[in-house]
Write a protein that holds these residues in place. Structure first.
Motif, mmCIF file in Angstrom:
data_model
loop_
_atom_site.group_PDB
_atom_site.id
_atom_site.type_symbol
_atom_site.label_atom_id
_atom_site.label_comp_id
_atom_site.label_asym_id
_atom_site.label_seq_id
_atom_site.Cartn_x
_atom_site.Cartn_y
_atom_site.Cartn_z
ATOM 1 N N ASP A 81 49.710 49.852 52.649
ATOM 2 C CA ASP A 81 49.141 48.862 53.526
ATOM 3 C C ASP A 81 47.779 48.856 53.313
ATOM 4 N N VAL A 82 47.062 47.648 52.639
ATOM 5 C CA VAL A 82 45.588 47.421 52.448
ATOM 6 C C VAL A 82 45.168 46.497 53.507
ATOM 7 N N ASP A 83 44.273 46.926 54.446
ATOM 8 C CA ASP A 83 43.780 46.252 55.670
ATOM 9 C C ASP A 83 42.221 46.064 55.803
ATOM 10 N N HIS A 84 41.687 44.824 55.433
ATOM 11 C CA HIS A 84 40.407 44.516 55.434
ATOM 12 C C HIS A 84 39.550 45.336 54.471
ATOM 13 N N CYS A 85 40.117 45.526 53.037
ATOM 14 C CA CYS A 85 39.451 45.994 52.181
ATOM 15 C C CYS A 85 38.734 45.283 51.110
ATOM 16 N N CYS B 283 51.368 45.428 51.321
ATOM 17 C CA CYS B 283 50.851 44.470 52.328
ATOM 18 C C CYS B 283 49.520 44.209 52.350
ATOM 19 N N CYS B 284 48.806 43.199 51.679
ATOM 20 C CA CYS B 284 47.281 43.113 51.739
ATOM 21 C C CYS B 284 46.926 42.012 52.836
ATOM 22 N N MET B 285 46.012 42.387 53.534
ATOM 23 C CA MET B 285 45.661 41.460 54.640
ATOM 24 C C MET B 285 44.183 41.556 55.008
ATOM 25 N N GLY B 286 43.518 40.443 55.216
ATOM 26 C CA GLY B 286 41.976 40.467 55.531
ATOM 27 C C GLY B 286 41.301 40.736 54.662
ATOM 28 N N SER B 287 41.639 40.844 53.321
ATOM 29 C CA SER B 287 40.957 41.558 52.233
ATOM 30 C C SER B 287 40.032 40.634 51.452
ATOM 31 N N ILE B 288 39.352 41.095 50.181
ATOM 32 C CA ILE B 288 38.558 40.302 49.231
ATOM 33 C C ILE B 288 39.150 40.997 48.050
ATOM 34 N N VAL B 289 39.638 39.925 47.139
ATOM 35 C CA VAL B 289 40.023 40.687 45.611
ATOM 36 C C VAL B 289 39.279 39.688 44.847
ATOM 37 N N THR B 290 38.008 40.170 44.228
ATOM 38 C CA THR B 290 37.136 39.331 43.371
ATOM 39 C C THR B 290 36.840 39.997 42.067
ATOM 40 N N GLY B 291 35.822 39.435 41.335
ATOM 41 C CA GLY B 291 35.497 40.141 40.187
ATOM 42 C C GLY B 291 34.874 39.208 39.099
ATOM 43 N N TYR B 292 34.502 39.692 38.003
ATOM 44 C CA TYR B 292 34.079 38.714 36.780
ATOM 45 C C TYR B 292 35.128 37.769 36.226
ATOM 46 N N ASN B 293 36.366 38.285 36.014
ATOM 47 C CA ASN B 293 37.340 37.522 35.104
ATOM 48 C C ASN B 293 37.990 36.406 36.096
ATOM 49 N N ALA B 294 38.510 35.644 35.641
ATOM 50 C CA ALA B 294 39.085 34.471 36.071
ATOM 51 C C ALA B 294 40.538 34.909 37.108
ATOM 52 N N ASP B 295 41.020 36.208 36.557
ATOM 53 C CA ASP B 295 42.122 36.746 37.075
ATOM 54 C C ASP B 295 41.998 38.208 37.299
ATOM 55 N N ALA C 57 52.838 41.101 49.620
ATOM 56 C CA ALA C 57 52.720 39.996 50.453
ATOM 57 C C ALA C 57 51.132 39.789 50.720
ATOM 58 N N PHE C 58 50.639 38.734 50.606
ATOM 59 C CA PHE C 58 49.222 38.577 51.026
ATOM 60 C C PHE C 58 48.851 37.832 52.013
ATOM 61 N N HIS C 59 48.198 38.369 53.119
ATOM 62 C CA HIS C 59 47.743 37.369 54.377
ATOM 63 C C HIS C 59 46.398 37.223 54.541
ATOM 64 N N HIS C 60 45.786 35.992 54.627
ATOM 65 C CA HIS C 60 44.564 35.852 54.979
ATOM 66 C C HIS C 60 43.546 36.554 54.016
ATOM 67 N N THR C 61 43.860 36.494 52.654
ATOM 68 C CA THR C 61 42.845 37.220 51.703
ATOM 69 C C THR C 61 42.179 36.258 50.866
ATOM 70 N N LEU C 62 41.040 36.591 50.523
ATOM 71 C CA LEU C 62 40.387 35.832 49.258
ATOM 72 C C LEU C 62 40.998 36.497 48.166
ATOM 73 N N LEU C 63 41.446 35.563 46.967
ATOM 74 C CA LEU C 63 41.946 36.102 45.816
ATOM 75 C C LEU C 63 41.526 35.330 44.739
ATOM 76 N N ARG C 64 40.887 35.977 43.690
ATOM 77 C CA ARG C 64 40.262 35.259 42.368
ATOM 78 C C ARG C 64 41.442 35.532 41.592
ATOM 79 N N CYS D 83 35.961 44.827 53.686
ATOM 80 C CA CYS D 83 35.481 45.957 54.522
ATOM 81 C C CYS D 83 33.963 45.790 55.389
ATOM 82 N N TYR D 84 33.032 44.685 54.919
ATOM 83 C CA TYR D 84 32.052 44.573 55.636
ATOM 84 C C TYR D 84 32.095 42.966 55.932
#
Length: 457
Positions: free
Chosen positions: A322-326, A359-371, A388-395, A450-451
């Motif tokens: 479970d990954v919550d707001h990371c 389960c990943c929710m409320g999180s940010i997943v980003t970086g240099y690459n397009a994926d 499952a991903f809920h309400h998460t920013l995904l690159r 997380c912030y």
């Protein structure tokens, strides 16, 4: 023949005149030495541990040679400084002084400085200061200031924890050898403490590890370059390894940085009622391998930052996670071919490791690459690869297949976004390797990661 003799006479006269000029020394107080620095500031040291070698140049730019009556340390052998002047060592047993040096006009001396300080039984860093004094034949005395902060530390080598143990101290703790081994059945608690790991040291956990308000980092306090401390360089120490017998581990308000592989949780018999690793408000940053890798286990991550790794920032292989707001942000600066910000899989090597739930929710997943969100799958049945991903920013490219039902209320980064990748954050300084993953005021990811809000001054 006479012409040849005349020529030789003139040539020898010129040579003697040149030598005579070079050997002319002045006792005038107007003829002074010049130094490439007036202060040598050494990096902070642990007491009893030798410093790196620092150097500076002493130039004679006057039109005459200069004789030195002595070069000495003002405090003699009392401060722990070691000095070598142009190959001559200021012997501490002889009062830390050398005498009768000459610096011809246009010539230079190179000075090397090191320091080892004794223990002082103090909790706070203390300033060590001395002056390297150059006494000229003219009576003029010139000097260079030598300064360093030194810190008394608790030094441990190959610490074996076989019974419940707590490490809590205001002094730094420096680990040598293999570092720390927590035996099966024992619990090590690290609280309100900074641990400095030397080279290949790390923590091997067969029992239980709990941390609170602690920092785990490498032991190098010096600089690679003037602007770049070693504390911003990855690969400084080994990291933490949780073995298959380890359980009930809890890390709270803890930072782990500059490791090889930061944290590895080995597979064990999966018990969906037992959380083997909980991380809350933790930072894992700047690893030369993977950041956090968990295999076949139940784990929980809340308000954590996983950033800048050569491998994956967070890798979940099977089990329940479970990954919550990371915040998972992949901006590792040293090379291309870096891993994902978040990677998940249901196998390792030739072994199936069912992913019962990610389960990943409320999180940010980003970086240099397009994926920067990647997965490896061998069995796609829902019981073996469930995420499952809920309400998460995904690159990552927007999912348009049947799997799109696994993504609810997500924000998808695209190259057309005015704010994307590193622009979400307050500071991504690749040149100086300085990072602040609080959200920038223009970020579209407010409330995520997380912030969840912009950093206030």
């Amino acid at each position: 023949m006479r012409r040849i003799l005349l020529y030789l006479t003139l040539l020898l006269s010129a040579m003697f005149a040149a030598c005579s000029d070079d050997d002319t020394f002045s006792a005038s107080p107007d003829h002074l030495l010049s130094f490439t620095t007036d202060t040598v500031k050494l990096d902070t040291l642990f007491s009893g541990v030798g410093s790196s070698t620092y150097s500076f140049w002493v130039h004679n730019r006057s039109n005459s040679g200069i004789r030195l009556r002595s070069v000495r340390l003002r405090q003699g052998n009392q401060t722990g400084f070691r000095v070598n002047v142009d190959g001559l060592y200021l012997d501490n047993s002889l009062g830390s002084v050398i005498t009768d040096l000459e610096v011809r006009r246009g010539d230079s001396l190179r000075v090397f400085v090191e320091l080892t300080t004794p223990e002082q039984s103090l909790d706070e860093p203390r300033l060590v200061r001395d002056d390297l004094l150059f006494s000229l034949e003219s009576g003029v005395e010139q000097g260079v200031c030598l300064t360093c902060y030194t810190w008394d530390a608790v030094k441990l080598t190959n610490l074996e924890v076989s019974a419940d143990t707590t490490i809590e101290t205001s002094r730094p703790v420096v680990l040598y050898g293999n570092g720390i081994t927590v035996q099966e059945g024992a619990t090590l608690t690290i609280r309100n403490t900074t641990l400095y790991f030397h080279d290949k040291a790390g923590i091997d956990v067969h029992g239980t590890l709990t941390t609170e308000n602690s920092l785990l980092r490498g032991d190098r306090l010096d600089h690679m370059f003037d602007y770049l401390p070693y504390d911003r360089i990855s690969g400084q120490w080994r990291g933490i390894h949780f073995y298959d017998t380890s359980s009930d581990n809890s890390l709270v308000d803890t930072e782990i940085r500059n490791t090889c592989d930061a944290l590895l949780l080995d597979s064990a018999q999966l018990d969906t009622t037992n959380v083997r690793l909980t991380m809350t408000r933790c930072i894992v940053h700047n690893a030369k391998g993977n950041g956090v890798t968990v295999i076949g286990s139940k784990t929980r991550f809340t308000e954590c930052q996983f950033t800048n790794t050569l491998g994956h920032c967070l890798s979940v292989i099977g089990g329940v996670a479970d990954v919550d707001h990371c915040t998972m942000a992949q901006f590792y600066p040293f090379t291309g071919g870096r891993g994902a910000a978040l990677h998940f899989s249901n196998y390792v090597d030739d072994n199936d490791v069912p992913l019962l739930r990610l389960c990943c929710m409320g999180s940010i997943v980003t970086g240099y690459n397009a994926d920067v969100l990647t997965s490896d799958v061998r069995d796609t049945t829902s019981a073996h690869f469930n995420y499952a991903f809920h309400h998460t920013l995904l690159r990552t490219p927007r999912v348009e297949t049947a799997d799109s039902t696994r993504f609810k209320d997500c924000l998808w980064e695209t190259p057309k976004d005015s704010v994307q990748g590193k622009h979400h954050f307050v500071l991504i300084d690749e040149k100086n390797l300085k990072y602040d993953f609080h959200l920038d005021s223009l970020s579209t990811a407010k409330g995520l990661g997380c912030y969840p809000s912009a950093k206030t001054p």
